[in-house]
Design a protein around this motif. Sequence first.
Motif, PDB file in Angstrom:
ATOM      1  N   TYR A   1       0.837  -1.185  -0.080  1.00  0.00           N
ATOM      2  CA  TYR A   1       0.083   0.027   0.039  1.00  0.00           C
ATOM      3  C   TYR A   1       0.773   1.152   0.002  1.00  0.00           C
ATOM      4  O   TYR A   1       0.594   2.031  -0.940  1.00  0.00           O
ATOM      5  N   GLU A   2       1.860   1.307   0.873  1.00  0.00           N
ATOM      6  CA  GLU A   2       2.594   2.564   1.129  1.00  0.00           C
ATOM      7  C   GLU A   2       3.619   2.790  -0.275  1.00  0.00           C
ATOM      8  O   GLU A   2       3.708   4.137  -0.748  1.00  0.00           O
ATOM      9  N   LYS A   3       3.913   1.687  -0.978  1.00  0.00           N
ATOM     10  CA  LYS A   3       4.534   1.661  -2.282  1.00  0.00           C
ATOM     11  C   LYS A   3       3.528   2.413  -3.376  1.00  0.00           C
ATOM     12  O   LYS A   3       4.224   3.457  -3.850  1.00  0.00           O
ATOM     13  N   TYR A   4       2.482   2.020  -3.480  1.00  0.00           N
ATOM     14  CA  TYR A   4       1.630   2.554  -4.523  1.00  0.00           C
ATOM     15  C   TYR A   4       1.189   4.105  -4.205  1.00  0.00           C
ATOM     16  O   TYR A   4       0.787   4.817  -4.753  1.00  0.00           O
ATOM     17  N   LYS A   5       0.815   4.262  -2.786  1.00  0.00           N
ATOM     18  CA  LYS A   5       0.635   5.595  -2.089  1.00  0.00           C
ATOM     19  C   LYS A   5       1.526   6.478  -2.434  1.00  0.00           C
ATOM     20  O   LYS A   5       1.333   7.831  -2.908  1.00  0.00           O
TER      21      LYS A   5
ATOM     22  N   ASP B   1       1.155   9.722  -4.627  1.00  0.00           N
ATOM     23  CA  ASP B   1       1.193  11.101  -3.949  1.00  0.00           C
ATOM     24  C   ASP B   1       2.371  11.841  -4.780  1.00  0.00           C
ATOM     25  O   ASP B   1       2.157  13.204  -4.694  1.00  0.00           O
ATOM     26  N   SER B   2       3.094  11.318  -5.561  1.00  0.00           N
ATOM     27  CA  SER B   2       4.046  12.074  -6.447  1.00  0.00           C
ATOM     28  C   SER B   2       3.387  12.474  -7.585  1.00  0.00           C
ATOM     29  O   SER B   2       4.009  13.244  -8.411  1.00  0.00           O
ATOM     30  N   GLY B   3       2.223  12.144  -7.911  1.00  0.00           N
ATOM     31  CA  GLY B   3       1.323  12.333  -9.212  1.00  0.00           C
ATOM     32  C   GLY B   3       1.884  11.794 -10.395  1.00  0.00           C
ATOM     33  O   GLY B   3       1.463  12.044 -11.598  1.00  0.00           O
TER      34      GLY B   3
ATOM     35  N   GLN C   1      -1.746   1.370 -11.205  1.00  0.00           N
ATOM     36  CA  GLN C   1      -1.195   1.710  -9.904  1.00  0.00           C
ATOM     37  C   GLN C   1      -2.223   2.490  -8.922  1.00  0.00           C
ATOM     38  O   GLN C   1      -2.119   1.966  -7.580  1.00  0.00           O
ATOM     39  N   ASN C   2      -2.835   3.237  -9.279  1.00  0.00           N
ATOM     40  CA  ASN C   2      -3.996   3.766  -8.275  1.00  0.00           C
ATOM     41  C   ASN C   2      -4.964   2.870  -8.075  1.00  0.00           C
ATOM     42  O   ASN C   2      -5.186   2.313  -6.820  1.00  0.00           O
ATOM     43  N   ASP C   3      -5.365   1.736  -8.743  1.00  0.00           N
ATOM     44  CA  ASP C   3      -6.191   0.859  -8.550  1.00  0.00           C
ATOM     45  C   ASP C   3      -5.508  -0.297  -7.525  1.00  0.00           C
ATOM     46  O   ASP C   3      -6.255  -0.743  -6.443  1.00  0.00           O
ATOM     47  N   LEU C   4      -4.337  -0.385  -7.518  1.00  0.00           N
ATOM     48  CA  LEU C   4      -3.571  -1.182  -6.777  1.00  0.00           C
ATOM     49  C   LEU C   4      -3.772  -0.627  -5.370  1.00  0.00           C
ATOM     50  O   LEU C   4      -3.639  -1.382  -4.516  1.00  0.00           O
ATOM     51  N   MET C   5      -3.210   0.663  -5.310  1.00  0.00           N
ATOM     52  CA  MET C   5      -2.994   1.423  -4.026  1.00  0.00           C
ATOM     53  C   MET C   5      -4.291   1.176  -3.395  1.00  0.00           C
ATOM     54  O   MET C   5      -4.607   0.788  -2.053  1.00  0.00           O
ATOM     55  N   PHE C   6      -5.697   1.359  -4.028  1.00  0.00           N
ATOM     56  CA  PHE C   6      -7.140   1.404  -3.441  1.00  0.00           C
ATOM     57  C   PHE C   6      -7.361  -0.043  -2.977  1.00  0.00           C
ATOM     58  O   PHE C   6      -7.607  -0.526  -1.869  1.00  0.00           O
TER      59      PHE C   6
END
Length: 79
Positions: A40-44, A48-50, A56-61
Amino acid sequence: MKWTHEPGEAFSVLALNQDEVKRLVEVLAQHARKNVRMKYEKYKDIHDSGEATDRQNDLMFKYEEQFKLIDKIILYARS
């Protein structure tokens, strides 16, 4: 551990005894939580870096939901 079906419920439920709950919480707290948190932190960080792609956003969620579920199970089992 067994699957049960309560009258009036649409789905079967997995029933665990106290020992099984303790073992499950140990695994979740010691291994799964750390692993999911790192993903989670990796993809967040990428998000956050834009610079995150849709994937990658889907994986973060996905990992955020898993992380919250693990915490909810641990909290509920310890109360």
